[in-house]
Design an enzyme around this catalytic site. Structure first.
Site, mmCIF file in Angstrom:
data_model
loop_
_atom_site.group_PDB
_atom_site.id
_atom_site.type_symbol
_atom_site.label_atom_id
_atom_site.label_comp_id
_atom_site.label_asym_id
_atom_site.label_seq_id
_atom_site.Cartn_x
_atom_site.Cartn_y
_atom_site.Cartn_z
ATOM 1 N N MET A 172 0.848 -1.191 0.000
ATOM 2 C CA MET A 172 0.000 0.000 0.000
ATOM 3 C C MET A 172 0.884 1.241 0.000
ATOM 4 O O MET A 172 1.745 1.398 0.860
ATOM 5 C CB MET A 172 -0.916 0.016 1.223
ATOM 6 C CG MET A 172 -1.874 1.203 1.262
ATOM 7 S SD MET A 172 -3.069 1.102 2.608
ATOM 8 C CE MET A 172 -2.012 1.395 4.015
ATOM 9 N N CYS A 173 0.686 2.123 -0.964
ATOM 10 C CA CYS A 173 1.393 3.402 -1.041
ATOM 11 C C CYS A 173 0.368 4.488 -1.314
ATOM 12 O O CYS A 173 -0.790 4.213 -1.637
ATOM 13 C CB CYS A 173 2.427 3.381 -2.160
ATOM 14 S SG CYS A 173 3.758 2.178 -1.917
ATOM 15 N N GLY A 174 0.779 5.722 -1.195
ATOM 16 C CA GLY A 174 -0.102 6.847 -1.475
ATOM 17 C C GLY A 174 0.479 7.733 -2.551
ATOM 18 O O GLY A 174 1.688 7.979 -2.582
#
Length: 282
Positions: free
Chosen positions: A1-3
Site C-alpha cells: 500500500m502506497c499513497g
C-alpha cells in the site's frame, strides 16, 4: 500500500511543494518509509537541471560525497555541459547549466563513470525524495517554498525492495527530460516489459517495477504518441493492479488498471486540479 498525489495550478503558479507536502501528509498512513516530490518550475528553463544522489551504492563515507560531486562536474564538462550553479547538502546535490546534446548519453556517462545516481534531469523538473515522512522532507530540503505549475508526490510502504532513497518515488524516466511517475500497486509483467526495453538500449537503476512504467511511457511519447495515447496503451500492455500518475512538460496524466483495485480520487475547480489516493489528501 502506497499513497500518490498530484496537483495542477490552472491559472497561475503556486506553492506546489507546499500543496504536495500537505496532501502527502494526509495519506502518510499509506506509506511511512519514504516520501518524494516531483515538482515542475514556473517555466521551462534554458538550462538542464540535474538532481543527484551521491551515495547510490550506500557504501561511502561522508568525506567521499564532495569528491564524487567533483567527479560528476568533471564528467559533465567533458561531455559539453556548461555548469552555471551548484548546490550540495551531504549526499544530495543539484547542478544547473547549459547543455546541447543527447541527455540519455549524458546521464548514462555520469552514472557509469562516477557511480552517482541521477534522481531527475529536466528543464523544469526537480525530484526530491528521501527516507521518512513528508515533514522530514520539508525539514531537510525546504520543499514548501518551491514555486511551480504542477507536480506529483508519493509516500511509500516498502513491500518488495529496500528502504533507501534510490527506491523511493517519484521515478524519473531515466534518460528522458522532464518525465516522472508515481505508482501504487504492482506490475505483474514487470520483468518481460523491462527486458524488452533493455533490448532497445534503455537502462534501469533499481528492481522497482515503477521505474519501468516511467521509461515505458517516455518511450511511447518519444515515438509520437500523445500522453493520453500512451496511457491508453498502458492499460492493454501492463498487467497487474495499479494506479499511477505521470508528469511531463505538457502536464499530468493518470491511469488505473481496468479492474480498478487501487484507489484514486480527483477534485477540480476553476483554479486547481488535485488527485490523490484518498479523499483525506484533498
Amino acid at each position: 500500500m502506497c499513497g500518490i498525489a498530484g496537483v495542477v495550478f490552472k491559472n497561475k503558479p503556486g506553492l506546489v511543494g507546499e500543496a504536495l507536502t500537505k496532501m502527502l501528509h494526509g495519506c502518510q498512513h499509506r506509506g511511512p518509509d519514504s516520501t518524494g516530490l516531483a515538482m515542475y518550475g514556473t517555466h521551462a528553463s534554458d538550462e538542464l537541471i540535474l538532481r543527484l544522489f551521491l551515495d547510490a551504492d550506500l557504501a561511502h563515507a561522508e568525506t567521499a560525497w564532495t569528491s564524487r560531486f567533483e567527479q560528476v562536474l568533471a564528467v559533465l564538462k567533458e561531455h559539453g555541459y556548461k555548469t552555471s550553479n551548484t548546490w550540495q547538502q551531504q549526499m544530495y546535490a543539484r547542478v544547473s547549466g547549459h547543455f546541447v546534446g543527447d541527455v540519455q548519453s549524458l546521464s548514462y556517462a555520469v552514472e557509469e563513470l562516477t557511480g552517482v545516481e541521477i534522481f531527475s534531469a529536466g528543464h523544469s523538473l526537480e525530484i526530491i525524495k528521501d527516507e521518512g515522512v513528508a515533514g522530514d522532507i520539508e525539514a531537510r530540503f525546504g520543499v514548501c517554498s518551491f514555486l511551480g505549475c504542477y507536480g506529483i508526490g508519493h509516500v511509500r510502504l516498502a513491500t518488495e525492495s529496500d528502504v533507501n532513497p534510490s527506491t523511493a518515488h517519484p521515478f524519473w524516466a531515466y534518460g528522458f527530460t522532464d518525465v516522472s511517475i508515481v505508482h501504487n500497486g504492482q506490475i505483474t509483467n514487470y520483468f518481460k516489459t523491462k527486458r524488452r526495453l533493455e533490448q532497445r538500449g534503455y537502462r534501469f537503476r533499481t528492481e522497482n517495477d515503477s521505474e519501468v512504467i516511467a521509461v515505458y511511457l517516455a518511450d511511447k511519447m518519444k515515438h509520437g504518441l500523445s500522453m493520453e495515447e500512451a496511457l491508453d496503451q498502458s492499460l492493454h500492455e501492463l498487467d497487474g493492479t495499479f494506479s499511477f500518475l505521470v508528469s511531463t512538460p505538457q502536464g499530468i496524466g493518470y491511469a488505473k488498471d481496468p479492474i480498478g483495485a487501487k484507489p484514486m480520487v480527483v477534485y477540480e475547480t476553476d483554479d486547481v486540479v488535485a488527485i490523490a489516493s484518498e479523499e483525506v489528501s484533498l
